[in-house]
Design a protein around this motif. Structure first.
Motif, PDB file in Angstrom:
ATOM      1  N   ASN A 134      15.803 -13.009   3.464  1.00  0.00           N
ATOM      2  CA  ASN A 134      14.373 -13.216   3.715  1.00  0.00           C
ATOM      3  C   ASN A 134      13.631 -11.957   3.233  1.00  0.00           C
ATOM      4  O   ASN A 134      14.090 -10.834   3.426  1.00  0.00           O
ATOM      5  N   CYS A 135      12.476 -12.181   2.627  1.00  0.00           N
ATOM      6  CA  CYS A 135      11.757 -11.069   1.991  1.00  0.00           C
ATOM      7  C   CYS A 135      11.397  -9.960   2.973  1.00  0.00           C
ATOM      8  O   CYS A 135      11.564  -8.772   2.686  1.00  0.00           O
ATOM      9  N   GLN A 162       1.982 -10.372   5.960  1.00  0.00           N
ATOM     10  CA  GLN A 162       2.694 -11.004   4.845  1.00  0.00           C
ATOM     11  C   GLN A 162       1.765 -11.662   3.827  1.00  0.00           C
ATOM     12  O   GLN A 162       0.796 -12.325   4.194  1.00  0.00           O
ATOM     13  N   GLY A 166       4.505 -15.372  -0.301  1.00  0.00           N
ATOM     14  CA  GLY A 166       5.622 -15.802   0.544  1.00  0.00           C
ATOM     15  C   GLY A 166       5.518 -17.279   0.899  1.00  0.00           C
ATOM     16  O   GLY A 166       6.513 -17.922   1.223  1.00  0.00           O
ATOM     17  N   ALA A 167       4.308 -17.815   0.836  1.00  0.00           N
ATOM     18  CA  ALA A 167       4.103 -19.227   1.169  1.00  0.00           C
ATOM     19  C   ALA A 167       4.182 -20.104  -0.080  1.00  0.00           C
ATOM     20  O   ALA A 167       4.277 -21.322   0.032  1.00  0.00           O
ATOM     21  N   ILE A 227       4.019 -17.939  10.914  1.00  0.00           N
ATOM     22  CA  ILE A 227       4.697 -18.207   9.637  1.00  0.00           C
ATOM     23  C   ILE A 227       5.951 -19.032   9.905  1.00  0.00           C
ATOM     24  O   ILE A 227       6.803 -18.633  10.708  1.00  0.00           O
ATOM     25  N   GLU A 238      10.381 -17.324  11.041  1.00  0.00           N
ATOM     26  CA  GLU A 238      10.274 -16.067  10.305  1.00  0.00           C
ATOM     27  C   GLU A 238      10.624 -14.879  11.226  1.00  0.00           C
ATOM     28  O   GLU A 238      11.283 -13.936  10.813  1.00  0.00           O
ATOM     29  N   ARG A 264       0.416 -13.832   8.452  1.00  0.00           N
ATOM     30  CA  ARG A 264       0.005 -14.007   7.052  1.00  0.00           C
ATOM     31  C   ARG A 264      -1.356 -13.353   6.867  1.00  0.00           C
ATOM     32  O   ARG A 264      -2.272 -13.587   7.669  1.00  0.00           O
ATOM     33  N   HIS A 271       4.225  -7.639   1.005  1.00  0.00           N
ATOM     34  CA  HIS A 271       4.338  -7.710   2.458  1.00  0.00           C
ATOM     35  C   HIS A 271       4.274  -6.286   3.010  1.00  0.00           C
ATOM     36  O   HIS A 271       4.871  -5.361   2.438  1.00  0.00           O
ATOM     37  N   GLN A 347       6.991  -8.547  -2.454  1.00  0.00           N
ATOM     38  CA  GLN A 347       7.757  -9.655  -1.877  1.00  0.00           C
ATOM     39  C   GLN A 347       8.541 -10.414  -2.943  1.00  0.00           C
ATOM     40  O   GLN A 347       9.559 -11.033  -2.657  1.00  0.00           O
TER      41      GLN A 347
HETATM   42  N1  HSE Z   1       9.291 -16.585   4.391  1.00  0.00           N
HETATM   43  C1  HSE Z   1       8.577 -15.566   3.689  1.00  0.00           C
HETATM   44  C2  HSE Z   1       7.099 -15.721   3.863  1.00  0.00           C
HETATM   45  C3  HSE Z   1       8.888 -15.555   2.228  1.00  0.00           C
HETATM   46  O1  HSE Z   1       6.667 -16.795   4.268  1.00  0.00           O
HETATM   47  O2  HSE Z   1       6.371 -14.772   3.591  1.00  0.00           O
HETATM   48  C4  HSE Z   1      10.280 -15.817   1.805  1.00  0.00           C
HETATM   49  O3  HSE Z   1      11.231 -14.899   2.240  1.00  0.00           O
END
Ligand code: HSE
Length: 365
Positions: A134-135, A162, A166-167, A227, A238, A264, A271, A347
């Motif tokens: 995961n980022c 974030q 990422g979305a 998220i 997340e 977010r 991020h 990210q």
């Molecule tokens: N799940 C992360 C996000 C991105 O929604 O920012 C993928 O790792």
């Protein structure tokens, strides 16, 4: 040369991976075969050497001819194709940016500047599935690897900021459209009283015409403290990944407690994380900085001054680079050994494509 199948190279993470592979000359050392889920038979991408036409990404027999497969195609593809390959006896190396196989007992989450030993040991033990993390987790570990390696982390709480990327790609565009809609509402009256500007902005953001199809809520000029999907304990998925993936990456027998709130915000692809961390020992800040800075080639300690913070510790400074700055490092007023840190990372690079690219190089070594 090792035959490497590449799937999902046109999407957002895949494009960044391709760009990184081109600039590091990675294609010269491998025999790449590009796959597609919609355009088999067409010409492949320009990588500076001859390659076969695009192959069908659902053709398991052709995929079985690869020694390594790298997928940025997403979890649905992985769930469909990976079991068919393994059940069909394929023993090649599967490297994946998607989350589907991350927590499987038969996989290792890869972040080699942090867990190269875990990767090597897994390889020797017969593991063949290597999955990018995961980022948020990967970026946190790139920044704080020095403290984990020194065994100094008793627990940590990370509050995240974030980026839209990422979305997904559509969300990045929606964020820009939202910014445009705000500007459109306010621009004609910007010379007038600020109260009217504020009312116009809030009105636009709450209006039916504001573009929110992808985020489900305004992000520009606002934020979304949720998220991914809900877990049963009140965390989001997340937030759950923070503790589960970190401890898996580090192969901790006793898990280190990690928790926080994932939020977010309206940045494009960086991020950020504000971290409260309990050290095992009440170390001096200079020693904390030394441990952080010595962990890998990309982490950069930013002095806790306004000037350095504004210059080096923002998404704008970091976007499109592999540098992972960590700053705002100080002792908190919460008891011995409790420190604060703030970190930013791209990210799409260390958060997605780069660990996968580096794993490919390890696999073909
Ligand atoms: N799940 C992360 C996000 C991105 O929604 O920012 C993928 O790792």
């Amino acid at each position: 040369m090792v035959k490497v199948g590449i799937v999902g190279w046109r999407g957002m993470v895949g494009s960044v991976l391709m760009e990184r592979m081109r600039s590091e000359n990675d294609f010269q050392g491998i025999d790449p075969v590009f796959f597609t889920t919609s355009q088999a038979g067409q010409k492949g991408p320009d990588i500076g050497k001859e390659i076969p036409v695009l192959q069908d990404g659902f053709d398991v027999e052709i995929l079985k001819g690869m020694e390594v497969i790298v997928s940025c195609q997403g979890s649905d593809y992985t769930k469909k194709v990976h079991p068919q390959l393994r059940e069909g006896g394929w023993n090649g190396v599967w490297i994946d940016a998607a989350s589907a196989l991350r927590m499987s007992e038969k996989s290792i989450i890869v972040l080699d500047p942090v867990n190269r030993e875990v990767i090597d040991k897994g390889f020797d033990a017969g593991i063949r599935d290597f999955i990018g993390g995961n980022c948020t987790v990967s970026l946190m570990l790139m920044a704080l690897g020095g403290l984990f390696e020194a065994g100094q982390v008793e627990w940590l709480s990370t509050m995240t900021y974030q980026a839209a990327s990422g979305a997904g790609a559509k969300n990045m565009k929606e964020l820009v459209s939202q910014m445009g809609a705000i500007n459109e509402a306010a621009q004609p009256i910007l010379d007038g009283p600020v109260a009217a500007v504020d009312t116009a902005v809030a009105g636009a953001m709450r209006g039916d015409a504001f573009p929110t199809d992808n985020f489900g809520a305004p992000l520009a000029g606002s934020l979304i403290p949720w998220i991914d999907s809900p877990m049963e304990n009140g965390q989001t998925r997340e937030e759950w990944k923070g503790v589960s993936e970190t401890n898996k990456i580090l192969e901790n027998e006793t898990p280190i407690p990690i928790d926080g709130i994932c939020v977010r915000i309206g940045t494009m692809r960086c991020h950020s994380q504000a971290i409260t961390l309990k050290l095992k020992d009440d170390l001096e800040i200079a020693e904390v900085e030394r441990l952080l800075a010595s962990a890998n080639d990309w982490v950069k300690v930013v002095p806790n001054t306004k000037e350095a913070t504004l210059k080096d510790l923002t998404p704008t400074a970091v976007t499109g680079t592999l540098t992972v700055p960590v700053g705002r490092i100080r002792k908190m007023n919460l008891g011995p050994g409790v420190i604060s840190l703030f970190t930013v990372g791209d990210q799409l690079l260390w958060g997605a494509a780069e660990p996968v690219r580096r794993m490919l190089n390890i696999a073909v070594e």
